[in-house]
Write a protein that holds these residues in place. Structure first.
Motif, PDB file in Angstrom:
ATOM      1  N   PRO A   1      45.723  12.481  62.100  1.00 22.04           N
ATOM      2  CA  PRO A   1      44.769  13.632  62.568  1.00 22.04           C
ATOM      3  C   PRO A   1      44.852  12.799  63.945  1.00 22.04           C
ATOM      4  CG  PRO A   1      43.817  13.603  61.241  1.00 22.04           C
ATOM      5  CD  PRO A   1      44.775  12.504  60.549  1.00 22.04           C
TER       6      PRO A   1
ATOM      7  N   THR B   1      57.855  18.303  67.084  1.00 24.50           N
ATOM      8  CA  THR B   1      56.334  18.135  66.442  1.00 24.50           C
ATOM      9  C   THR B   1      55.324  18.767  66.892  1.00 24.50           C
ATOM     10  OG1 THR B   1      57.072  15.598  66.521  1.00 24.50           O
ATOM     11  CG2 THR B   1      54.935  16.393  66.190  1.00 24.50           C
ATOM     12  N   THR B   2      54.616  19.920  66.131  1.00 27.18           N
ATOM     13  CA  THR B   2      53.160  21.181  66.365  1.00 27.18           C
ATOM     14  C   THR B   2      52.190  20.295  66.302  1.00 27.18           C
ATOM     15  OG1 THR B   2      55.040  22.795  65.954  1.00 27.18           O
ATOM     16  CG2 THR B   2      52.765  22.793  65.704  1.00 27.18           C
ATOM     17  N   PHE B   3      51.175  20.610  66.894  1.00 26.02           N
ATOM     18  CA  PHE B   3      50.149  19.950  66.491  1.00 26.02           C
ATOM     19  C   PHE B   3      49.321  21.353  66.675  1.00 26.02           C
ATOM     20  CE2 PHE B   3      52.282  16.592  68.926  1.00 26.02           C
ATOM     21  CZ  PHE B   3      51.524  15.428  68.242  1.00 26.02           C
ATOM     22  N   THR B   4      48.710  21.233  65.203  1.00 28.04           N
ATOM     23  CA  THR B   4      47.393  22.534  65.390  1.00 28.04           C
ATOM     24  C   THR B   4      46.242  21.859  66.206  1.00 28.04           C
ATOM     25  OG1 THR B   4      48.391  23.010  63.481  1.00 28.04           O
ATOM     26  CG2 THR B   4      46.170  23.926  63.160  1.00 28.04           C
TER      27      THR B   4
ATOM     28  N   LEU C   1      43.293  17.265  66.344  1.00 29.82           N
ATOM     29  CA  LEU C   1      44.731  17.719  66.931  1.00 29.82           C
ATOM     30  C   LEU C   1      45.647  17.142  64.907  1.00 29.82           C
ATOM     31  CD1 LEU C   1      43.791  18.019  69.635  1.00 29.82           C
ATOM     32  CD2 LEU C   1      46.815  17.643  69.952  1.00 29.82           C
ATOM     33  N   ARG C   2      46.554  18.349  64.752  1.00 27.08           N
ATOM     34  CA  ARG C   2      46.450  17.362  63.447  1.00 27.08           C
ATOM     35  C   ARG C   2      48.287  18.087  63.159  1.00 27.08           C
ATOM     36  NH1 ARG C   2      42.995  16.817  59.754  1.00 27.08           N
ATOM     37  NH2 ARG C   2      40.444  17.889  60.349  1.00 27.08           N
ATOM     38  N   PRO C   3      48.891  16.841  63.371  1.00 31.28           N
ATOM     39  CA  PRO C   3      50.710  16.505  64.056  1.00 31.28           C
ATOM     40  C   PRO C   3      51.107  17.123  62.179  1.00 31.28           C
ATOM     41  CG  PRO C   3      49.864  14.669  63.766  1.00 31.28           C
ATOM     42  CD  PRO C   3      48.260  15.390  64.215  1.00 31.28           C
TER      43      PRO C   3
ATOM     44  N   VAL D   1      47.944  14.444  72.802  1.00 33.16           N
ATOM     45  CA  VAL D   1      48.870  14.071  73.299  1.00 33.16           C
ATOM     46  C   VAL D   1      50.249  14.086  73.644  1.00 33.16           C
ATOM     47  CG1 VAL D   1      50.912  16.345  72.757  1.00 33.16           C
ATOM     48  CG2 VAL D   1      48.674  17.302  71.425  1.00 33.16           C
TER      49      VAL D   1
ATOM     50  N   TYR E   1      49.500  10.346  72.456  1.00 37.77           N
ATOM     51  CA  TYR E   1      50.644   9.993  71.102  1.00 37.77           C
ATOM     52  C   TYR E   1      52.042  10.354  71.106  1.00 37.77           C
ATOM     53  CZ  TYR E   1      51.437  11.003  66.040  1.00 37.77           C
ATOM     54  OH  TYR E   1      51.870  11.279  65.001  1.00 37.77           O
TER      55      TYR E   1
ATOM     56  N   THR F   1      48.018  25.451  69.054  1.00 34.46           N
ATOM     57  CA  THR F   1      49.179  24.875  68.663  1.00 34.46           C
ATOM     58  C   THR F   1      49.556  24.285  70.727  1.00 34.46           C
ATOM     59  OG1 THR F   1      51.020  26.338  69.270  1.00 34.46           O
ATOM     60  CG2 THR F   1      49.375  25.535  66.561  1.00 34.46           C
TER      61      THR F   1
END
Length: 295
Positions: free
Chosen positions: A3, A21-24, A11-13, A70, A73, A39
């Motif tokens: 994360p 790639t989705t980040f919560t 943010l949890r990818p 994001v 990253y 997201t």
């Protein structure tokens, strides 16, 4: 995948799903359970390039924090070289998030989106891996420069003869006769632009003796508004025209014209202001659409 966190946001990818790639995004307050804010998605569109899309609660501050995490990253761990954001130009708060997150405004795709059966424009904001970041001076000024209005600057030259006539050009792209000069290029000062245009159009750059007028031009026939500087090209013998060499492409011919002859030969703008300038060329005029600004 580890994360990302800046203290308040986590943010949890997800594992990349195909090219996405989705980040919560979670918002944490000490002693209180984290809340999921939404997201952010990074969607690869071509090699090295991705589209970033977000759906977040919590206001622009949360969106900006999440986007900055994001983007770093995506450039570092995901290996992208360019990121892009697409925004409806009417959504000003979304555009501000893009800018404050480091994305420069690059242009508008007219009618590129279909929303509820209506064609809408799409503003494109881009960020390269080597762009200075928004928390640096050069990064922030580049962002502001990309988003702030840009106004055309036009430099024309009023050249007179000893009979009080003005030198006008017959141009290839319109019927109206025009003054020598033209649009100032990027990173070019107006006086240099006026001299360059004269050299290109007439084969000679006449000396500039000063400024006769500064005029603001409203939108006209598809052109956006502009600032125009009218330089004094001096008084010359009528035989000067025989020494000039029109380029034959943009400028077809040159001719002298008296102030009373201008109506119908030049644009309404020049018909308003040129007789005034020719009658009293020793003062500086502050004009709005060819009319003196008196207050």
């Amino acid at each position: 995948m580890e994360p990302l966190s800046d203290g308040e946001l986590t943010l949890r990818p997800s594992q990349p799903n195909g090219q996405v790639t989705t980040f919560t995004v979670e918002h944490s307050v000490p002693g209180i359970t984290s809340d999921t804010m939404g997201t952010v998605e990074v969607r690869q569109t071509s090699p090295g390039v991705a589209l970033v899309v977000w759906s977040l609660d919590g206001g622009p501050g949360v969106a900006e924090q999440a986007m900055r995490l994001v983007t770093e990253y995506a450039f570092g761990q995901l290996g992208f070289e360019r990121l892009q954001v697409e925004v409806d130009p009417e959504l000003h708060s979304t555009a501000r998030v893009a800018i404050r997150s480091g994305f420069r405004r690059e242009g508008v795709l007219r009618g590129a989106a279909l929303v509820d059966g209506e064609r809408r424009d799409v503003a494109i904001y881009g960020m390269r891996v080597d762009d200075p970041r928004p928390n640096t001076v050069t990064g922030w000024t580049a962002l502001m420069d990309s988003a702030l209005p840009k106004k055309r600057v036009i430099a024309h030259v009023v050249v007179r003869d000893t009979a009080g006539r003005v030198l006008l050009c017959q141009v290839s792209y319109k019927k109206d006769l025009e003054l020598p000069g033209g649009v100032v290029e990027p990173d070019e000062d107006p006086a240099t632009g006026a001299s360059r245009e004269m050299q290109e159009e007439m084969g000679t750059a006449l000396p500039l003796l000063g400024v006769l007028a500064i005029d603001w031009l409203p939108r006209w026939e598809g052109w956006g508004d502009a600032v125009e500087i009218l330089y004094d090209g001096g008084v010359h013998d009528p035989s000067l025209i025989d020494e000039l060499q029109p380029d034959g492409f943009e400028i077809r011919a040159l001719s002298w014209h008296a102030p009373e002859e201008l109506e119908g030969l030049v644009s309404p703008l020049n018909a308003r202001r040129l007789p005034m300038l020719l009658a009293a060329p020793n003062q500086l005029y502050n004009l709005r659409a060819g009319v003196p600004i008196t207050s």
